[in-house]
Design a protein around this motif. Structure first.
Motif, short mmCIF file in Angstrom:
data_model
loop_
_atom_site.label_atom_id
_atom_site.label_comp_id
_atom_site.label_asym_id
_atom_site.label_seq_id
_atom_site.Cartn_x
_atom_site.Cartn_y
_atom_site.Cartn_z
N TRP A 1 0.81 -1.21 0.00
CA TRP A 1 0.00 0.00 0.00
C TRP A 1 0.84 1.26 0.00
N LYS A 2 1.93 1.28 0.76
CA LYS A 2 2.73 2.50 0.85
C LYS A 2 3.40 2.87 -0.47
N TYR A 3 3.47 1.92 -1.42
CA TYR A 3 4.08 2.20 -2.72
C TYR A 3 3.08 2.73 -3.74
N SER B 1 -1.47 6.49 -1.35
CA SER B 1 -0.94 6.57 0.02
C SER B 1 -0.35 7.95 0.32
N LEU C 1 2.60 8.85 0.06
CA LEU C 1 3.88 8.70 0.73
C LEU C 1 5.02 8.83 -0.27
N SER D 1 5.91 6.15 -3.14
CA SER D 1 5.23 6.01 -4.43
C SER D 1 5.90 6.91 -5.45
#
Length: 126
Positions: A3-5, A9, A11, A14
Motif C-alpha cells: 500500500w505505501k508504494y 498513500s 507517501l 510512491s
C-alpha cells in the motif's frame, strides 16, 4: 504490504510523491519487491523481447539467469557486484553435477524438446 508504494498513500515511496532526485537515481533500475515479483518481471522481460512464449519457460529462464545455475567456472577470476561489493563468481549448480548426470539431463531435454514445443504452440493458440 504494498500500500505505501501506491500513489493514493501520498507517501514518498510512491512514484507520484517521490522526490525528483530519487526518481533520477532510480531510472533504468529494475524494481522488484520479492522473489515472486522478480520471476514475473523476468518473464515479462523475456516476453517483451521474444514475443509469444510459454510463461513457465520464461519464469524458469529468469530464475536460471538470476541464480547462475548455468555459470561456468573459468580460469580468469570473474566477479559480480552485489550492493557495490565484488563477489567472486562460483560455479553454477548445473556444472557442479556429476558429468553423467549432466549428460542425462541434456539427453532428456533433447528428446523431450519436440513434444514440449508442440504443447507450447498448442497452448499459445488457445
Amino acid at each position: 504490504a504494498t500500500w505505501k508504494y501506491l500513489s493514493v498513500s501520498i507517501l514518498e515511496y510512491s512514484w507520484a510523491h517521490c522526490p525528483a532526485k530519487v526518481k533520477a537515481a532510480l531510472l533504468g533500475l529494475t524494481a522488484t519487491i520479492d522473489y515472486c515479483e522478480s520471476a514475473l518481471g523476468g518473464a515479462t522481460q523475456v516476453m517483451k523481447n521474444g514475443g509469444r512464449v510459454n510463461i513457465a519457460g520464461t519464469a524458469a529462464q529468469s530464475d536460471t539467469s538470476c541464480n547462475g545455475y548455468l555459470d561456468k567456472k573459468s580460469k580468469k577470476k570473474k566477479y559480480k557486484t552485489k550492493g557495490g561489493k565484488k563477489i567472486e563468481k562460483k560455479e553454477g549448480l548445473f556444472h557442479s553435477l556429476n558429468e553423467k548426470l549432466r549428460d542425462a539431463i541434456i539427453q532428456v531435454a533433447i528428446e523431450d524438446a519436440p513434444q514440449t514445443r508442440s504443447e507450447n504452440n498448442a497452448a499459445l493458440e488457445k
